[in-house]
Design an enzyme around this catalytic site. Structure first.
Site, PDB file in Angstrom:
ATOM      1  N   ASP A  11       0.842  -1.193   0.000  1.00  0.00           N
ATOM      2  CA  ASP A  11       0.000   0.000   0.000  1.00  0.00           C
ATOM      3  C   ASP A  11       0.881   1.248   0.000  1.00  0.00           C
ATOM      4  O   ASP A  11       1.825   1.355   0.763  1.00  0.00           O
ATOM      5  CB  ASP A  11      -0.884  -0.020   1.267  1.00  0.00           C
ATOM      6  CG  ASP A  11      -1.966   1.031   1.250  1.00  0.00           C
ATOM      7  OD1 ASP A  11      -2.392   1.471   2.339  1.00  0.00           O
ATOM      8  OD2 ASP A  11      -2.377   1.450   0.142  1.00  0.00           O
ATOM      9  N   HIS A  12       0.574   2.179  -0.934  1.00  0.00           N
ATOM     10  CA  HIS A  12       1.294   3.461  -0.992  1.00  0.00           C
ATOM     11  C   HIS A  12       2.810   3.286  -1.083  1.00  0.00           C
ATOM     12  O   HIS A  12       3.559   3.900  -0.321  1.00  0.00           O
ATOM     13  CB  HIS A  12       0.941   4.349   0.209  1.00  0.00           C
ATOM     14  CG  HIS A  12      -0.447   4.889   0.148  1.00  0.00           C
ATOM     15  ND1 HIS A  12      -0.842   5.866  -0.732  1.00  0.00           N
ATOM     16  CD2 HIS A  12      -1.548   4.545   0.836  1.00  0.00           C
ATOM     17  CE1 HIS A  12      -2.131   6.120  -0.566  1.00  0.00           C
ATOM     18  NE2 HIS A  12      -2.593   5.335   0.380  1.00  0.00           N
ATOM     19  N   GLU A  42      -1.843   5.842  -8.834  1.00  0.00           N
ATOM     20  CA  GLU A  42      -2.796   6.852  -8.347  1.00  0.00           C
ATOM     21  C   GLU A  42      -2.651   8.140  -9.146  1.00  0.00           C
ATOM     22  O   GLU A  42      -1.544   8.577  -9.442  1.00  0.00           O
ATOM     23  CB  GLU A  42      -2.583   7.124  -6.853  1.00  0.00           C
ATOM     24  CG  GLU A  42      -3.563   8.154  -6.287  1.00  0.00           C
ATOM     25  CD  GLU A  42      -3.618   8.200  -4.760  1.00  0.00           C
ATOM     26  OE1 GLU A  42      -3.254   7.211  -4.112  1.00  0.00           O
ATOM     27  OE2 GLU A  42      -4.035   9.236  -4.223  1.00  0.00           O
ATOM     28  N   GLY A  44      -7.898   8.598   7.093  1.00  0.00           N
ATOM     29  CA  GLY A  44      -8.035   8.892   8.516  1.00  0.00           C
ATOM     30  C   GLY A  44      -9.465   9.044   8.993  1.00  0.00           C
ATOM     31  O   GLY A  44     -10.419   8.722   8.277  1.00  0.00           O
ATOM     32  N   HIS A  71      -9.423   4.946  -2.050  1.00  0.00           N
ATOM     33  CA  HIS A  71      -8.677   5.090  -0.800  1.00  0.00           C
ATOM     34  C   HIS A  71      -9.520   5.919   0.171  1.00  0.00           C
ATOM     35  O   HIS A  71     -10.488   6.557  -0.225  1.00  0.00           O
ATOM     36  CB  HIS A  71      -7.329   5.789  -1.055  1.00  0.00           C
ATOM     37  CG  HIS A  71      -6.306   4.886  -1.643  1.00  0.00           C
ATOM     38  ND1 HIS A  71      -5.161   4.522  -1.009  1.00  0.00           N
ATOM     39  CD2 HIS A  71      -6.277   4.252  -2.834  1.00  0.00           C
ATOM     40  CE1 HIS A  71      -4.445   3.712  -1.755  1.00  0.00           C
ATOM     41  NE2 HIS A  71      -5.107   3.526  -2.879  1.00  0.00           N
ATOM     42  N   SER A  74     -12.915   4.341   4.816  1.00  0.00           N
ATOM     43  CA  SER A  74     -13.481   3.906   6.094  1.00  0.00           C
ATOM     44  C   SER A  74     -14.771   4.649   6.416  1.00  0.00           C
ATOM     45  O   SER A  74     -14.916   5.829   6.076  1.00  0.00           O
ATOM     46  CB  SER A  74     -12.475   4.105   7.231  1.00  0.00           C
ATOM     47  OG  SER A  74     -11.601   2.985   7.321  1.00  0.00           O
ATOM     48  N   ASN A 122     -10.195   0.465   0.150  1.00  0.00           N
ATOM     49  CA  ASN A 122      -9.207   0.414   1.239  1.00  0.00           C
ATOM     50  C   ASN A 122      -9.847   0.773   2.578  1.00  0.00           C
ATOM     51  O   ASN A 122     -10.500   1.818   2.687  1.00  0.00           O
ATOM     52  CB  ASN A 122      -8.076   1.409   0.967  1.00  0.00           C
ATOM     53  CG  ASN A 122      -7.148   0.960  -0.140  1.00  0.00           C
ATOM     54  OD1 ASN A 122      -7.473   0.038  -0.889  1.00  0.00           O
ATOM     55  ND2 ASN A 122      -5.994   1.584  -0.238  1.00  0.00           N
ATOM     56  N   ASP A 136      -8.671   0.946   6.673  1.00  0.00           N
ATOM     57  CA  ASP A 136      -7.640   0.841   7.709  1.00  0.00           C
ATOM     58  C   ASP A 136      -8.152   1.453   9.014  1.00  0.00           C
ATOM     59  O   ASP A 136      -8.157   0.807  10.061  1.00  0.00           O
ATOM     60  CB  ASP A 136      -6.382   1.582   7.245  1.00  0.00           C
ATOM     61  CG  ASP A 136      -5.219   1.401   8.219  1.00  0.00           C
ATOM     62  OD1 ASP A 136      -4.274   2.191   8.183  1.00  0.00           O
ATOM     63  OD2 ASP A 136      -5.284   0.451   9.017  1.00  0.00           O
ATOM     64  N   THR A 137      -8.627   2.670   8.950  1.00  0.00           N
ATOM     65  CA  THR A 137      -9.066   3.401  10.155  1.00  0.00           C
ATOM     66  C   THR A 137     -10.124   2.641  10.946  1.00  0.00           C
ATOM     67  O   THR A 137     -10.032   2.530  12.171  1.00  0.00           O
ATOM     68  CB  THR A 137      -9.583   4.792   9.764  1.00  0.00           C
ATOM     69  OG1 THR A 137      -8.469   5.549   9.243  1.00  0.00           O
ATOM     70  CG2 THR A 137     -10.167   5.546  10.959  1.00  0.00           C
TER      71      THR A 137
HETATM   72  O1  LIG Z   1      -6.782   4.317   1.977  1.00  0.00           O
HETATM   73  C1  LIG Z   1      -6.365   3.824   3.019  1.00  0.00           C
HETATM   74  C2  LIG Z   1      -7.241   3.699   4.259  1.00  0.00           C
HETATM   75  O2  LIG Z   1      -8.142   4.746   4.382  1.00  0.00           O
HETATM   76  P1  LIG Z   1      -8.958   4.939   5.756  1.00  0.00           P
HETATM   77  O3  LIG Z   1      -8.114   5.807   6.634  1.00  0.00           O
HETATM   78  O4  LIG Z   1     -10.251   5.595   5.345  1.00  0.00           O
HETATM   79  O5  LIG Z   1      -9.192   3.579   6.369  1.00  0.00           O
HETATM   80  N1  LIG Z   1      -5.094   3.326   3.104  1.00  0.00           N
HETATM   81  O6  LIG Z   1      -4.317   3.340   1.989  1.00  0.00           O
HETATM   82  C3  LIG Z   1      -4.544   2.786   4.362  1.00  0.00           C
HETATM   83  C4  LIG Z   1      -3.309   3.576   4.815  1.00  0.00           C
HETATM   84  C5  LIG Z   1      -3.633   5.028   5.059  1.00  0.00           C
HETATM   85  C6  LIG Z   1      -3.817   5.370   6.533  1.00  0.00           C
HETATM   86  O7  LIG Z   1      -5.059   4.992   7.013  1.00  0.00           O
HETATM   87 NA    NA Z   2      -3.249   0.732  -2.125  1.00  0.00          NA
HETATM   88 ZN   LIG Z   3      -4.622   5.084   0.907  1.00  0.00          ZN
END
Ligand SMILES: O=C(COP(=O)(O)O)N(O)CCCCO
Ligand code: NA
Ligand SMILES: [Zn+2]
Length: 305
Positions: A80-81, A132, A179, A208, A211, A251, A253-254
């Site tokens: 990721d990233h 991206e 975030g 992205h 969340s 995606n 994560d948060t």
């Molecule tokens: O696009 C996301 C996750 O987005 P979200 O923060 O909405 O869960 N990511 O790529 C995860 C890493 C970024 C920090 O969270």
């Molecule tokens: Na990604």
């Molecule tokens: Zn991201």
């Protein structure tokens, strides 16, 4: 079984459902995500950021790749990233089956050049690439058009970018941001712009900053002693609409971080005498698993494995 990101996402876009890319930094998150996927028979993408690679090292990457190989559902292991060619090479060396090179902060030509270079290396070893174009930024609806165009993904540019780079899937900026603070209330998502991008770009599209930051989770985090401001995430209806328009990878994560941390705080608070890590990491693992299952239900990937 361990497959490439494109094997999972091509089918998702073609059949109009989304597949979750869930970030993991440790054993408990990895177990939660894979157990959820196997239980409801959903393909899944395990995403490791560069920070995760730094934090977990070989213990993490070896575990993730090995468990993905043994999984009873299709699993891609994704960087990721990725911020540099070198970082992507490290992921390729670790056996990842999907890599993101994120040069969206650079000018168009630099993004094209750097992405193309990664595509050549990744494709040479059978790995697929996420790129991206556009700047992730929560924007208020009233933001001036020219400001939106400066930030969000330009559909025509996206078509040219994908043709020139050969990237396999594209992360787009349509109003989401990373975030827990994605805007006041319900963030504005530019669906017409997404529809236009999807018309010009047949490749799977990636969202992205997706969340939900659900209020009940925020409250639970606060009640357990966590401190968080006016948090808000992407409305489930906006996720479903985005998937219907061409988003195939979402995606998250948060939401997982909030669930895990709320449960650790809650369990420790209720049991001040407890000092067996399994007693507070275990319940937190279950909470992450529940969030992952609910996201997969929202994305429509249940039973698609
Ligand atoms: O696009 C996301 C996750 O987005 P979200 O923060 O909405 O869960 N990511 O790529 C995860 C890493 C970024 C920090 O969270
Ligand atoms: Na990604
Ligand atoms: Zn991201």
């Amino acid at each position: 079984m361990l497959v490439t990101g494109l094997e999972i996402l091509r089918k998702a876009r073609a059949e109009g459902y989304g597949v979750g890319a869930f970030n993991t930094n440790n054993m408990e998150f990895t177990q939660a995500i894979l157990e959820a996927a196997e239980e409801i028979k959903s393909p899944v993408i395990l995403a490791l950021s560069e920070g995760a690679m730094k934090y977990g090292g070989r213990a993490l990457t070896r575990m993730v790749v090995a468990l993905a190989q043994e999984a009873r559902v299709p699993v891609a292991v994704h960087l990721d990233h990725g911020s540099s060619y070198e970082s992507v090479l490290k992921a390729l060396r670790e056996g990842f089956t999907s890599v993101m090179i994120d040069k969206s902060h650079e000018d168009f030509e630099t993004n094209v050049r750097e992405t193309k270079r990664v595509v050549e290396a990744a494709h040479a070893v059978g790995v697929t690439v996420e790129a991206e174009l556009g700047r992730l930024a929560g924007i208020e609806e009233h933001v001036a058009v020219d400001e939106k165009d400066a930030l969000l993904t330009n559909p025509e540019e996206a078509r040219i970018f994908m043709e020139r780079t050969g990237a396999d899937y594209l992360a787009v900026a349509i109003g989401t941001s990373h975030g827990a603070y994605k805007g006041k209330g319900r963030p504005f998502i530019d669906h017409p712009r997404l529809a236009r991008i999807a018309e010009l770009v047949p490749a799977p599209l990636v969202l992205h900053g997706a969340s939900a930051v659900p209020q009940e989770l925020v409250e639970r985090f606060r009640a357990a002693g966590g401190e968080i401001g006016e948090a808000s995430g992407i409305h489930p209806e906006d996720i479903k609409k985005a998937i219907s328009l061409g988003i195939a990878k979402i995606n998250t994560d948060t939401d997982l971080r909030l669930a895990f941390t709320a449960l650790v705080r809650e369990t420790l608070g209720k049991n001040p005498k407890e000092f067996d890590p399994r007693k507070y990491l275990g319940p937190a693992r279950e909470a992450v698993k529940e969030v992952v299952k609910s996201r997969m239900e929202l994305f429509g990937s249940v039973g698609r494995a």
